[in-house]
Design an enzyme around this catalytic site. Structure first.
Site, PDB file in Angstrom:
ATOM      1  N   GLN A 127       0.833  -1.207   0.000  1.00 22.03           N
ATOM      2  CA  GLN A 127       0.000   0.000   0.000  1.00 22.03           C
ATOM      3  C   GLN A 127       0.872   1.263   0.000  1.00 22.03           C
ATOM      4  O   GLN A 127       0.533   2.265   0.631  1.00 22.03           O
ATOM      5  CB  GLN A 127      -0.941  -0.010   1.209  1.00 22.03           C
ATOM      6  CG  GLN A 127      -2.083  -0.989   1.082  1.00 22.03           C
ATOM      7  CD  GLN A 127      -3.083  -0.580   0.012  1.00 22.03           C
ATOM      8  OE1 GLN A 127      -3.249   0.589  -0.289  1.00 22.03           O
ATOM      9  NE2 GLN A 127      -3.756  -1.564  -0.562  1.00 22.03           N
ATOM     10  N   SER A 128       1.965   1.217  -0.721  1.00 24.76           N
ATOM     11  CA  SER A 128       2.932   2.309  -0.730  1.00 24.76           C
ATOM     12  C   SER A 128       2.346   3.615  -1.279  1.00 24.76           C
ATOM     13  O   SER A 128       1.879   3.677  -2.421  1.00 24.76           O
ATOM     14  CB  SER A 128       4.149   1.908  -1.572  1.00 24.76           C
ATOM     15  OG  SER A 128       4.976   3.015  -1.842  1.00 24.76           O
ATOM     16  N   ASN A 129       2.392   4.667  -0.465  1.00 22.53           N
ATOM     17  CA  ASN A 129       2.034   6.002  -0.938  1.00 22.53           C
ATOM     18  C   ASN A 129       3.039   6.483  -1.986  1.00 22.53           C
ATOM     19  O   ASN A 129       2.676   7.163  -2.948  1.00 22.53           O
ATOM     20  CB  ASN A 129       1.987   6.997   0.226  1.00 22.53           C
ATOM     21  CG  ASN A 129       0.772   6.791   1.109  1.00 22.53           C
ATOM     22  OD1 ASN A 129      -0.302   6.418   0.647  1.00 22.53           O
ATOM     23  ND2 ASN A 129       0.940   7.027   2.400  1.00 22.53           N
TER      24      ASN A 129
END
Length: 420
Positions: A127-129
């Site tokens: 879920q990397s921004n």
């Protein structure tokens, strides 16, 4: 009258467009001049892009307002009469680009465009921004985004793809945004990430894409954290000092996940206040994954990559880059259950903070950092910190909240608080 008003507005807009409005394309390469205090840094970028909405606001939290719930998460601040400011880097751009990563990408993608690259590869958590922001920014400047997402589900996702021709990776949170901008998604397991290393995984995929598709592929490290990307937070330090306008704060606090932001803020503020040591804030970086020693080494390595030479031109300067870093930033352990995993106490804090301030913290970064910071403030009377004014630097958007399990837990916490 209505039609006249419309005509008048049309004329005003047309005149402005014709005479004074300057509109830059996101891919316009803007020559870069660093702040004067950055002279000790030698590897200066040639260009930057204009992708972020800067400066981001500096917002004061009203501690005099009646508490919405008891006990209030802000009570330790009230007890010590602390002025609490939030630097809203979550408002640096729209929902696609918001957060701290876009500051770094203004420099990284400028370098890519200057070098004639047409694609980019980066890496991060499921879920990397950073990956979401990189994918959207690449599309804005005409580049093709490729993302390596670290996930415990990677083997199962690959099995489903091979055996059932099924894409089981899902459409939740940042993965949905990654897909919406057409990012090519690849996965790796945490074991592969640790064994092979993020840089090697990125470089290997760059070479594969170039070989198979004839693309010129630009590698972007995890978090955008290298010497070039860190200039985004050298500029942020300059922005902070300008917004303070001669006023002093005691402490600046932010989350640290890959080291680039921490390096930029630490070097930037240390150099900006070199001749005003009485106004230099205490700088606190809360690690959300690895331990403090790891981050001290990462920050020192990036500082060397940026060309920092010590000692500086003062007799009290430290003799090594490592000493300089440790003199200017305090690393705190804040990972709790681990990267992207939250304790019940952290989620309850995030829920209460949102209810009391209207600000939704990212549970992976800013939520953890502020939770640990509040713990520190709670014992400030006995540990000698002497807080009188404080600063929390909120870095990322709250996109990671939109994970099924985490959303469910947060909803349960909110209902408990509202029923109390």
């Amino acid at each position: 009258m209505l039609s006249q008003s419309r005509l008048c507005l049309s004329v005003m807009l047309t005149t402005r467009l014709a005479t004074s409005m300057i509109i830059n394309s996101p891919k316009t390469l803007l020559p870069y001049s660093p702040p004067p205090f950055a002279k000790p840094l030698r590897n200066v970028p040639k260009y930057r892009l204009n992708l972020a909405n800067l400066p981001t606001p500096l917002q004061e939290i009203d501690l005099q307002a009646d508490a919405v719930n008891e006990p209030s998460v802000l009570q330790p601040l009230r007890d010590l009469n602390i002025q609490f400011l939030v630097k809203r880097d979550d408002m640096s751009a729209g929902v696609e680009l918001g957060g701290n990563k876009i500051r770094k990408l203004e420099f990284l993608l400028a370098d890519a465009l200057d070098g004639g690259y047409d694609s980019a590869v980066t890496i991060g958590g499921e879920q990397s921004n950073h990956c979401r922001t990189t994918a959207a920014a690449c599309r804005m400047v005409g580049m093709e985004p490729h993302l390596i997402l670290r996930s415990k589900r990677a083997n199962q996702v690959e099995k489903d793809r091979v055996e059932n021709n099924e894409d089981s990776f899902g459409y939740v949170g940042n993965i949905l945004f990654d897909r919406m901008v057409g990012a090519q998604i690849y996965t790796c397991t945490p074991g592969e990430y640790g064994r092979i290393g993020s840089n090697a995984l990125v470089q290997s995929l760059c070479e594969d894409i170039a070989k198979q598709n004839g693309k010129k592929v630009y590698p972007i490290p995890v978090g955008g954290s290298n010497a070039l990307g860190t200039w985004g937070y050298i500029e942020a330090a300059n922005e902070i000092k300008s917004q303070l306008d001669g006023e002093a704060v005691d402490h600046i606090v932010f989350a640290c996940g890959s080291g680039g932001t921490a390096t930029g803020i630490t070097l930037g503020l240390a150099l900006a206040y070199k001749d005003e040591q009485d106004k230099l804030p205490n700088i606190h970086a809360v690690g959300v994954c690895d331990d403090p020693d790891y981050f001290y080494q990462e920050i020192s390595d990036i500082a060397r990559e940026m060309g920092l030479a010590v000692p500086l031109d003062t007799s009290s300067s430290p003799k090594s880059v490592e000493e300089f870093i440790k003199d200017h930033v305090i690393m705190h352990q804040g990972k709790g259950l681990g990267y992207a995993s939250s304790t019940q106490q952290e989620l309850e804090f995030i829920s209460k903070f949102a209810l009391e301030t209207g600000i939704v913290l990212d549970p992976v970064y800013s939520g953890k950092a502020l939770y640990r910071f509040m713990e520190k403030i709670a014992i400030a009377k006995t540990d000698g910190y002497g807080f009188s004014s404080s600063w929390a630097l909120q870095l990322d958007s709250a996109m990671a909240l939109y994970l099924d399990k985490m959303t469910e837990t947060l909803m349960e916490k909110m209902m408990e608080i509202l029923r109390a």
